[in-house]
Design a protein around this motif. Structure first.
Motif, PDB file in Angstrom:
ATOM      1  N   GLU A   1       0.817  -1.093  -0.178  1.00  0.00           N
ATOM      2  CA  GLU A   1       0.225   0.125  -0.033  1.00  0.00           C
ATOM      3  C   GLU A   1       0.956   1.295   0.071  1.00  0.00           C
ATOM      4  O   GLU A   1       0.600   2.198  -0.490  1.00  0.00           O
ATOM      5  N   SER A   2       2.073   1.216   0.789  1.00  0.00           N
ATOM      6  CA  SER A   2       2.820   2.318   0.890  1.00  0.00           C
ATOM      7  C   SER A   2       3.529   2.366  -0.636  1.00  0.00           C
ATOM      8  O   SER A   2       3.630   3.746  -1.044  1.00  0.00           O
TER       9      SER A   2
ATOM     10  N   ASN B   1       0.910   4.111  -2.773  1.00  0.00           N
ATOM     11  CA  ASN B   1       0.845   5.582  -2.456  1.00  0.00           C
ATOM     12  C   ASN B   1       1.966   6.470  -3.053  1.00  0.00           C
ATOM     13  O   ASN B   1       1.946   7.492  -3.624  1.00  0.00           O
TER      14      ASN B   1
ATOM     15  N   SER C   1       2.087   6.503  -7.031  1.00  0.00           N
ATOM     16  CA  SER C   1       1.103   7.511  -7.237  1.00  0.00           C
ATOM     17  C   SER C   1       1.511   9.038  -7.304  1.00  0.00           C
ATOM     18  O   SER C   1       1.208   9.833  -8.238  1.00  0.00           O
ATOM     19  N   ARG C   2       2.040   9.340  -6.078  1.00  0.00           N
ATOM     20  CA  ARG C   2       2.499  10.615  -5.854  1.00  0.00           C
ATOM     21  C   ARG C   2       3.715  11.051  -7.086  1.00  0.00           C
ATOM     22  O   ARG C   2       3.694  12.148  -7.400  1.00  0.00           O
TER      23      ARG C   2
ATOM     24  N   GLU D   1      -6.774  -1.429  -4.829  1.00  0.00           N
ATOM     25  CA  GLU D   1      -6.864  -0.064  -4.259  1.00  0.00           C
ATOM     26  C   GLU D   1      -6.719   0.936  -5.222  1.00  0.00           C
ATOM     27  O   GLU D   1      -6.213   0.680  -6.359  1.00  0.00           O
TER      28      GLU D   1
ATOM     29  N   ARG E   1      -6.808   5.056  -6.756  1.00  0.00           N
ATOM     30  CA  ARG E   1      -6.614   6.520  -6.641  1.00  0.00           C
ATOM     31  C   ARG E   1      -6.940   7.384  -7.991  1.00  0.00           C
ATOM     32  O   ARG E   1      -6.939   6.700  -8.918  1.00  0.00           O
TER      33      ARG E   1
ATOM     34  N   GLU F   1      -6.936  12.382  -1.897  1.00  0.00           N
ATOM     35  CA  GLU F   1      -6.349  11.727  -0.791  1.00  0.00           C
ATOM     36  C   GLU F   1      -6.950  10.146  -0.651  1.00  0.00           C
ATOM     37  O   GLU F   1      -7.971  10.167  -0.976  1.00  0.00           O
ATOM     38  N   PRO F   2      -5.996   9.458  -0.023  1.00  0.00           N
ATOM     39  CA  PRO F   2      -6.462   8.327   0.110  1.00  0.00           C
ATOM     40  C   PRO F   2      -7.400   7.809   1.479  1.00  0.00           C
ATOM     41  O   PRO F   2      -7.524   8.696   2.317  1.00  0.00           O
TER      42      PRO F   2
END
Length: 165
Positions: free
Chosen positions: A56-57, A60, A63-64, A147, A149, A164-165
């Motif tokens: 998950e990290s 994220n 994605s950023r 997940e 985004r 935002e998640p």
């Protein structure tokens, strides 16, 4: 004449060996194995939970990275006056532009998700030198675990942001 009796001094290791000579009962061995098994199962469960958090990290963070790359090329288009074309393929993002009659292409691979939505396939997002964009839309980033985004591009002001998640 006096005779002295020789006194035997106890050896420090003798008591330790006597303990091992007694041995363990079957019940003690079974309890020990049960405790070791319980600890092993607990450690395996905790490591699986950590792996989900690690994935998950990574999702994220990547994605950023895609968002910051888009913002960087939008800023570069404003700085050098050359428009950029952005296309999202299944496992990469492609940026094309021409400067001084030389065509440039950058391919940004992704590992933790796939793209869908606007600007995939034949559609391209164009980043203009004025800071605006060609069309509004949303790109969906989906991880293998499901997940999701969204990167949203606004028409008019050309704002690009990640939900935002």
């Amino acid at each position: 004449m006096k005779t002295f009796k020789k006194i035997k001094k106890p050896r420090p290791g003798r008591k330790l060996f006597k303990i091992f000579q007694k041995g363990y009962t079957l019940m003690e061995l079974l309890v020990t194995l049960a405790i070791i098994s319980l600890l092993t199962v607990t450690m395996a469960t905790l490591s699986l939970g950590n792996q989900d958090r690690i994935l998950e990290s990574a999702f994220n963070a990547e994605s950023r990275q895609i968002l910051y790359t888009l913002l960087q090329y939008q800023n570069e288009a404003m700085m050098d006056g050359c428009r950029r074309q952005v296309r999202f393929q299944d496992k990469s993002m492609s940026i094309l532009w021409t400067k001084d009659k030389v065509m440039h292409q950058v391919l940004v691979p992704v590992n933790n998700f796939s793209f869908s939505g606007a600007y995939t396939g034949t559609n391209a997002l164009v980043l203009y030198p004025q800071g605006t964009v060609s069309m509004a839309g949303t790109v969906t980033l989906t991880s293998p675990s499901g997940e999701v985004r969204h990167i949203t591009v606004q028409l008019g002001n050309g704002r690009i942001y990640l939900d935002e998640p």
